[in-house]
Design a protein around this motif. Structure first.
Motif: not given
Length: 251
Positions: A89, A86, A84, A77
């Motif tokens: 995703d 996660k 943005d 990440l």
């Protein structure tokens, strides 16, 4: 018999035509290795930094990539996800298709399956054969994909190449025949941050990652295949012994 012959004729003719008319720019062969996690990690880095801005791989998830490549979720990440999104995703991007079509002439395709559709040899050669062409909108062209609408986003790494086959470009001359020897040569005024060998290795890593993306289950599939073959071999012995036991009184 005649019907069978006609059927095989229709089956084999397209294959023969494809083999005879392959043509095009000669492709460089590359042997990918999706078990090389270090290469896959480098390939993921190049993909996320240079490709993901325009191209999505929306049929895979950040979490699956991180787990398969041995990357901790927090590092994934922090260093490879620039939105943005996660960790669970899908790997989409924010480019609007209509605007992309206006900018590039066509919306950039999803790259999840590109290695399976195009082939790794095609990808490896394509990424290494961009050359400077002031006549094109983005100032570059490609030997594998002529008049491509994609800019050379890796230009800062590779540097500019000159196609000595085109127009009045200067090239070497065969000392025996006097004929012009053409090909892609580096532009001394447009050097990249990588040497040719380093760039080739970087493109290998990127293609390796895209090959993995097309089928993340490759390694598991191969392992399962070995177990299946071992089971079939064992079952064959059992079936043979059972058959011999059943038929011993018949003979």
């Amino acid at each position: 018999m005649k019907k069978i012959f006609i059927t095989w004729l229709f089956v084999l003719l397209p294959v023969a035509a494809f083999a005879a008319g392959g043509g095009g720019y000669p492709l460089d062969h590359v042997e990918t290795d999706v078990s090389d996690k270090a290469s896959l990690q480098r390939g993921a880095k190049f993909y996320m930094n240079y490709c993901a801005g325009c191209h999505a791989t929306q049929f895979q998830r950040y979490e699956r990539v991180a787990d398969d490549l041995g990357i901790p979720h927090d590092l994934m990440l922090d260093n490879l996800v620039f939105t943005d999104a996660k960790i669970g995703d899908l790997m989409k991007n924010g480019m609007i298709e209509g605007e992309a079509k206006q900018w590039f002439g066509a919306a950039p395709p999803d790259l999840t399956m590109v290695a399976r559709v195009r082939g790794t040899d095609w990808l490896y050669t394509y990424l290494r054969t961009f050359y400077l062409d002031p006549k094109r909108p983005w100032g570059v062209n490609n030997k594998v994909f002529p008049d491509v609408g994609m800019p050379h986003v890796l230009l800062e790494l590779q540097g500019g190449l000159i196609d000595t086959c085109a127009g009045d470009a200067e090239g070497q001359v065969d000392t025996l025949t006097g004929e012009k020897l053409c090909g892609l040569v580096s532009d001394p005024e447009y050097k990249g941050s990588m040497s040719p060998e380093e760039y080739d290795q970087a493109m290998y890593d990127l293609v390796n990652f895209l090959d993995y993306s097309g089928e993340p289950m490759q390694l598991e599939r191969q392992k399962i295949g070995i177990y299946v073959l071992l089971f079939l071999a064992f079952f064959f012995v059992v079936a043979y012994l059972l058959k011999r036991e059943y038929w011993k009184d018949v003979h």
